[in-house]
Every structure is written in structure tokens, then in C-alpha cells.
Design a protein around this motif. Structure first.
Motif, PDB file in Angstrom:
ATOM      1  N   ILE A 189       0.812  -1.220   0.000  1.00  0.00           N
ATOM      2  CA  ILE A 189       0.000   0.000   0.000  1.00  0.00           C
ATOM      3  C   ILE A 189       0.840   1.263   0.000  1.00  0.00           C
ATOM      4  O   ILE A 189       0.362   2.314  -0.360  1.00  0.00           O
ATOM      5  N   SER A 234       0.652   3.072  -6.249  1.00  0.00           N
ATOM      6  CA  SER A 234      -0.330   4.157  -6.116  1.00  0.00           C
ATOM      7  C   SER A 234      -0.617   4.775  -7.471  1.00  0.00           C
ATOM      8  O   SER A 234      -1.737   5.168  -7.764  1.00  0.00           O
ATOM      9  N   LEU A 244     -14.749   1.223  -6.875  1.00  0.00           N
ATOM     10  CA  LEU A 244     -13.502   0.503  -6.668  1.00  0.00           C
ATOM     11  C   LEU A 244     -13.303   0.242  -5.176  1.00  0.00           C
ATOM     12  O   LEU A 244     -13.475   1.147  -4.368  1.00  0.00           O
ATOM     13  N   ILE A 280     -10.325  -1.667  -2.563  1.00  0.00           N
ATOM     14  CA  ILE A 280      -8.954  -2.149  -2.597  1.00  0.00           C
ATOM     15  C   ILE A 280      -8.731  -3.056  -1.402  1.00  0.00           C
ATOM     16  O   ILE A 280      -9.122  -2.713  -0.287  1.00  0.00           O
ATOM     17  N   ILE A 294      -5.590   8.595  -2.250  1.00  0.00           N
ATOM     18  CA  ILE A 294      -4.833   7.347  -2.252  1.00  0.00           C
ATOM     19  C   ILE A 294      -3.339   7.565  -2.407  1.00  0.00           C
ATOM     20  O   ILE A 294      -2.557   6.700  -2.080  1.00  0.00           O
ATOM     21  N   GLU A 295      -2.934   8.748  -2.902  1.00  0.00           N
ATOM     22  CA  GLU A 295      -1.501   8.953  -3.123  1.00  0.00           C
ATOM     23  C   GLU A 295      -0.844   9.813  -2.044  1.00  0.00           C
ATOM     24  O   GLU A 295       0.314  10.157  -2.155  1.00  0.00           O
ATOM     25  N   SER A 299      -1.161   7.003   3.745  1.00  0.00           N
ATOM     26  CA  SER A 299      -0.609   5.643   3.629  1.00  0.00           C
ATOM     27  C   SER A 299      -0.033   5.198   4.969  1.00  0.00           C
ATOM     28  O   SER A 299      -0.107   4.031   5.328  1.00  0.00           O
ATOM     29  N   LEU A 307      -2.813   4.156   7.123  1.00  0.00           N
ATOM     30  CA  LEU A 307      -3.306   2.880   6.605  1.00  0.00           C
ATOM     31  C   LEU A 307      -2.395   1.720   7.001  1.00  0.00           C
ATOM     32  O   LEU A 307      -2.864   0.634   7.348  1.00  0.00           O
ATOM     33  N   ARG A 308      -1.074   1.980   6.971  1.00  0.00           N
ATOM     34  CA  ARG A 308      -0.141   0.924   7.384  1.00  0.00           C
ATOM     35  C   ARG A 308      -0.403   0.535   8.829  1.00  0.00           C
ATOM     36  O   ARG A 308      -0.416  -0.645   9.180  1.00  0.00           O
ATOM     37  N   ALA A 330      -3.451  -1.586   8.988  1.00  0.00           N
ATOM     38  CA  ALA A 330      -3.171  -2.939   8.490  1.00  0.00           C
ATOM     39  C   ALA A 330      -2.439  -3.748   9.558  1.00  0.00           C
ATOM     40  O   ALA A 330      -2.712  -4.938   9.761  1.00  0.00           O
ATOM     41  N   ILE A 367     -10.383  -1.134   1.423  1.00  0.00           N
ATOM     42  CA  ILE A 367     -10.240   0.311   1.348  1.00  0.00           C
ATOM     43  C   ILE A 367     -11.091   0.827   0.195  1.00  0.00           C
ATOM     44  O   ILE A 367     -11.059   0.266  -0.892  1.00  0.00           O
ATOM     45  N   ALA A 368     -11.816   1.908   0.428  1.00  0.00           N
ATOM     46  CA  ALA A 368     -12.513   2.555  -0.684  1.00  0.00           C
ATOM     47  C   ALA A 368     -11.892   3.922  -0.899  1.00  0.00           C
ATOM     48  O   ALA A 368     -11.885   4.749  -0.001  1.00  0.00           O
ATOM     49  N   PRO A 369     -11.321   4.136  -2.094  1.00  0.00           N
ATOM     50  CA  PRO A 369     -10.761   5.439  -2.401  1.00  0.00           C
ATOM     51  C   PRO A 369     -11.902   6.339  -2.798  1.00  0.00           C
ATOM     52  O   PRO A 369     -12.995   5.870  -3.094  1.00  0.00           O
ATOM     53  N   ASP A 397       3.309  16.355   2.006  1.00  0.00           N
ATOM     54  CA  ASP A 397       3.165  16.218   0.565  1.00  0.00           C
ATOM     55  C   ASP A 397       3.134  17.592  -0.119  1.00  0.00           C
ATOM     56  O   ASP A 397       3.704  17.766  -1.202  1.00  0.00           O
ATOM     57  N   ARG A 429       7.928   9.056   5.339  1.00  0.00           N
ATOM     58  CA  ARG A 429       9.251   8.463   5.180  1.00  0.00           C
ATOM     59  C   ARG A 429      10.233   9.373   4.446  1.00  0.00           C
ATOM     60  O   ARG A 429      11.397   9.505   4.838  1.00  0.00           O
ATOM     61  N   PHE A 430       9.778  10.026   3.363  1.00  0.00           N
ATOM     62  CA  PHE A 430      10.680  10.847   2.556  1.00  0.00           C
ATOM     63  C   PHE A 430      11.196  12.078   3.296  1.00  0.00           C
ATOM     64  O   PHE A 430      12.205  12.658   2.891  1.00  0.00           O
TER      65      PHE A 430
END
Lengths: 327, 327
Positions: free
Chosen positions: A65, A71, A88, A90, B65-66, B71, B74-75, B78, B90-92, B242, B270-271
């Protein structure tokens, strides 16, 4: 359903019959139930719609993910589904993709887009006999499912020729686990094969060096180890941008640059063009992979049964992370 | 079901009865059907299980989603679901989150984790009266649903104090659309409020400058416009990492650095720690947001009804993207 039954003044079983479009419902009964459904704003749940045949939902199996390359594929799929009446969902998951796929099948989606890099063709053929299926980033021939992929062989060869042209003679390849490259026809297996073949063609068999990582942070540690080794390569081809960024992390932390270790990724995710990263990479039109996958899947849902294989456009994008070797 | 009926030598209606756990099934009939199910490896579909009461699936509404910050949440989700017997889908979706939430409710998930930054509390209370619900990154009081958030007010004040301490007096704030900050108690609204308040407390009302973006690439163009303006600020606080990365893109492309425009993000994705980006940011323990959301939701699914509100740990992470102003 109880609310609808009460509103319509009929039994719950009668409501169920109307929703299921069962035999033996009088036109009057149908009209009463449908009016009650409308008045209450009741959305027949997918459980009921699934009994009738369709959930108008497409499932997307996505094992990583946080991988921006995936993505990008997902964004294309989301664009492709707009205006089709389908939705959609996922399922994130395991590298085999099987649990995620099971979850989606159990939810009665109408079709599946899957990446599932470790699933075998036999398992996929069996799955595809039960539900419309499109695989992304696979090149293996198929009977019951479609595949859409970038030109992984060509893309990897473009990378290798770029590095040889710059003067590199010792080039390492960083990829995923043995399992991830074991599946013939999988994108990573094809890229690895092209790397090995190009090294051999250029008489560099003795410098073949394949590094494997289980996680993204492994890529960082693998690079640190590589830079500390007695005779490090002058270039590294990573099988995903996400791995390449972690290689660059290790390179930059040491104050090194592209003349010390040139780095190439794969996928051209958004960050690759950032001036702070400036990664040479292959653009395989990831969004188009997702868009095509959805289009192919809707064709299957609408009755096509013959397998199709499509390929997306490909180009090498040269940036600051590659340069002629200093040595 | 037909296959199971044939295997068990019973009618399809009988199989349906056993799966639905309906009244009037003899122990012998149940045994025959269950053995047939086992022999065939048949998984009662969610349509059938939903009739019985549970799909053992949790839905996650994720509008972007991006966005790597999402994310990260979401991790955590999960990770939190592992070993619980539940699965995640997951529904985007749309910024309102309503279509995505509808899709998940229609699929009969057992509960919902949602971000839905534009959904109103009234709409959410109504939704929560029908399905267990946990909202992420919301601070508004709730009756029927739980909320889990970072300390957005404190986080934004840490950012502003850091910039004032460095000597910045003209600080802009980059956030999303008017709609995205309109919802009282939403994370972005709280961060914006703290920015405005800290500017006022420090006597800098005249330099308040709020930039809004609809997309990530907008953030780049907004920054270009800002740098071209007559009297640009010396620092910019972006409401997401972002967005901050796109601000840095514009800054670096001009050959400028942190003394020209200091940049702070939010989320510590992370970045942010990559030496090529080195972004000062707030870490609100995004994975913990996701883990807690799943835990709270499972408590609700198991019967808790009183609302809970939890907050995650918070810290400012200072890196190379902030420095004292040159001017």
C-alpha cells in the motif's frame, strides 16, 4: 428490509422476493415495495444485489500500500472507473495476494484487478474461471484472464545500455526476494533476466551482482554494505523507484554523488523528478496500466471471454542520479 | 451453492438454510452440508455471511490514495488488524468521502474507519447509528462514533514557535481548499486556527497569508507565485508533508535554500528524512492513528457504545529545511 416491509405493508419475505427478482411476485406487490424503497431512500445492500447478480464493484488487490509505483497504477484505475457506474474497493495484503483476493471475492465484487506477483498461472486460471480477472505487470500467457504490463524487458535493457554508454562496467541489480522474482513472466523476473543478459552480452558476467531486499529499509542497508565492500560497483539498477530512493539516501548520507554510484530506478513516480532526488528511471506509464486494466475488466464483465494482453508505452527518463564513473 | 447441494445430495434451499443458520434444519442435514462445504473448499460468500450477521471485514475510507501521510495511517491500520480474524478493504474516493462510505456500507463491512474531512458531524452521527464508526483526525465531540487524532493545535503551535524562534516574522500557511478547512474540529481547520492565533499573539496579523491548493501540483505553482511576489514571506508552514515537498521543489529549482524560504511540513512521512529533502515536520505518529482506530472499532463491533476520543503522541522534528532568515 424490515423497515421497507413495514412501509409497504407487506412481509419481509415479500420484500426479499422483490429485491431478488424472484419468481411469483405480482406487479402490484413489486410496485408497493419499490415505492417504499424509494420513499425510505433504502439502498438494496450488496448482499441483496449480489443475489441478483451484480455488486457494481470492482476489487483491486494491492500488496504494497505504500509503494508509490502501485499508487500510480491505482490512480489510473480510479480515473478509469469514473463515470462507469462501478466503484472501486482495494484489499491490501500479503505478497501472495491470495488473502486479499479471497476477501474481495467474498465481498462479491463483480471482477478483480490484481498484481499478486507471486501467484502462479495455475492458481490464477482457476480463480479466473470463477470471476472476471485482469493481472497487472505480468507477461505470462493466459487463457481465462487478461494481462496488462509495461515492456519490462525493453525497459530494463534501456537502463543497462544507458549505463554502459556512460562507461559503467560494474553494475549491480537491486531487486526483491527470491520468491518475488521466481514467477516466470512477472515484471521483476523479466527485468532481472534482461539485466543478466545485458551483463553477459557485454562480457561482464564476472561483475554480475544481484542484491535482494525484503523491505524498503533493507535497500538502504544493502547499499551501505555495498559501499563498504572491497570493490563496489559504479552503478546500480533498482527494480523500483522506491528502492532507488533508499539507495540514494545511503549515497547522499556519505556525501557521494552519481560519479561514485550512479542509480537508476523504475516507474518514474512523482518524487523522481524532485530536484532533491532527481532520479534516472523508466516511465512505463503506470496510470495507463491501471486505466487499461479497468477497461479490460469491464469488457470481461460485459461478456468478452478471449484473453487479451496489452502493453503500455515506455521511455527512459535521464536525470542527475546517473553520470560517467569517476574511476 | 448448487455444487454443495449436489455434493451433499440435498436441495439448494437446504444448503441456503444451513448457511443462514435458519430454523428447522436437522442435525443430520447440517452435517451433510457442512461436510460437503469442507470437501469442496467452498467459502460461504459474504452475501451469505452478511445474512447471518458478519462479514469479518472492516472498511477504510481513504479520500487521497496517493497522500503518503494517509498511507502511513493505513499501514498502522493494516498492522492493527493482523491476527484479529478481520480483514481490511479500502474505498478510495471523493473528498466528501460519502460515495466511498456508501460503497463500503453496501458491501456489508462490519465497521468503518473514515477520514472524510468534509463530512459533517450530523451526517456522521446518522451513519454511526447504523454501523460502528471511527473517525481519524477529527476533534469534534461525538455521541455515536469514536475519534482518534493527533494534537493538531499543539503541533501547529510547535511549528510556529520554532519559526519565530529562528527569527522569522513573515510566515505563510499553505493548506487545502476552503471546504477542507471549513469543518470545525477537522485537523486542517485546527492547524489553520493555531497558525492564525500564533501570528496574532506575536503581533504579526498584517503578515498573515493563507495559500490554498486543490492538488499537490497546485502547491508548486502557488510557491512559484509566492517567490515572484513583491514581498515574499521568509517561511512557509504547509499543512501536509506532501504539499511541503512541492514547495521545496519550487525553492530548489530556483537555487534557493532554507535561509531564503524555510519550509515546514506535517506528518513526518518516510521521505521527510531523506537527505535530498530533509524536511522539518511534525510527527503525529501516523501509524498509531491507524492502529488505535482499528482497536477502537473492534471494541465497538464487540459491543461498546460510549464514545471515546484518543490522541496520539506528537513531536517536532527539526531538519535542514528550516534556518534563520537571510534578510
Amino acid at each position: 428490509m424490515m423497515d421497507v416491509a413495514r412501509e409497504a405493508g407487506v412481509s419481509r419475505a415479500a420484500v426479499s422476493k422483490v429485491i431478488r427478482d424472484a419468481y411469483g411476485v405480482s406487479p402490484d406487490m413489486r410496485k408497493r415495495v419499490e415505492s417504499a424503497i424509494e420513499r425510505l431512500g433504502y439502498r438494496p445492500s450488496v448482499a441483496a444485489r449480489a443475489i441478483r447478480g451484480s455488486s457494481f464493484t470492482i476489487g483491486f488487490e494491492l500488496h504494497e500500500i505504500e509503494n508509490p509505483a502501485l499508487s500510480r497504477i491505482l490512480r489510473g484505475a480510479a480515473e478509469g472507473i469514473e463515470g462507469t457506474g462501478y466503484r472501486l474497493v482495494i484489499a491490501p495484503g500479503d505478497p501472495e495476494g491470495q488473502h486479499a483476493i479471497d476477501a474481495l471475492v467474498d465481498l462479491r465484487v463483480d471482477g478483480l484487478v490484481a498484481i499478486a506477483p507471486r501467484a502462479t498461472p495455475a492458481w490464477l486460471e482457476n480463480l479466473a474461471s470463477r470471476i472476471p480477472l485482469v493481472l497487472v505487470s505480468r507477461h505470462d500467457p493466459s487463457v481465462n484472464y487478461d494481462t496488462v504490463a509495461g515492456g519490462d524487458d525493453e525497459g530494463a535493457r534501456l537502463v543497462m545500455r544507458h549505463l554502459f554508454d556512460l562507461g559503467h562496467r560494474s553494475i549491480a541489480h537491486l531487486t526483491r526476494s527470491e520468491e518475488a522474482t521466481a514467477q516466470e513472466g512477472g515484471a521483476l523476473a523479466v527485468r532481472l533476466g534482461a539485466y543478466l543478459d545485458e551483463m553477459a552480452r557485454n562480457g561482464r558476467e564476472s561483475r554480475i551482482q544481484v542484491l535482494r531486499t525484503l523491505s524498503t529499509s533493507d535497500a538502504y542497508h544493502a547499499t551501505v554494505g555495498l559501499l563498504d565492500s572491497a570493490d563496489p560497483p559504479t552503478a546500480l539498477f533498482a527494480s523500483h523507484d522506491d528502492l532507488a530512493f533508499e539507495v540514494l539516501r545511503a549515497v547522499r548520507e556519505r556525501g557521494l554523488d552519481a560519479s561514485d554510484l550512479s542509480v537508476v530506478g523504475y516507474d518514474n513516480v512523482r518524487f523522481a523528478s524532485h530536484p532533491g532526488l532527481s532520479l534516472t528511471t523508466v516511465d512505463q506509464s503506470g496510470d495507463d496500466l491501471g486505466r487499461r486494466a479497468v477497461r479490460l475488466l469491464l469488457e470481461r464483465i460485459n461478456g468478452r471471454t478471449a484473453a487479451k494482453h496489452e502493453e503500455t508505452e515506455l521511455r527512459l527518463v535521464v536525470r542527475g542520479s546517473t553520470a560517467p564513473p569517476r574511476r
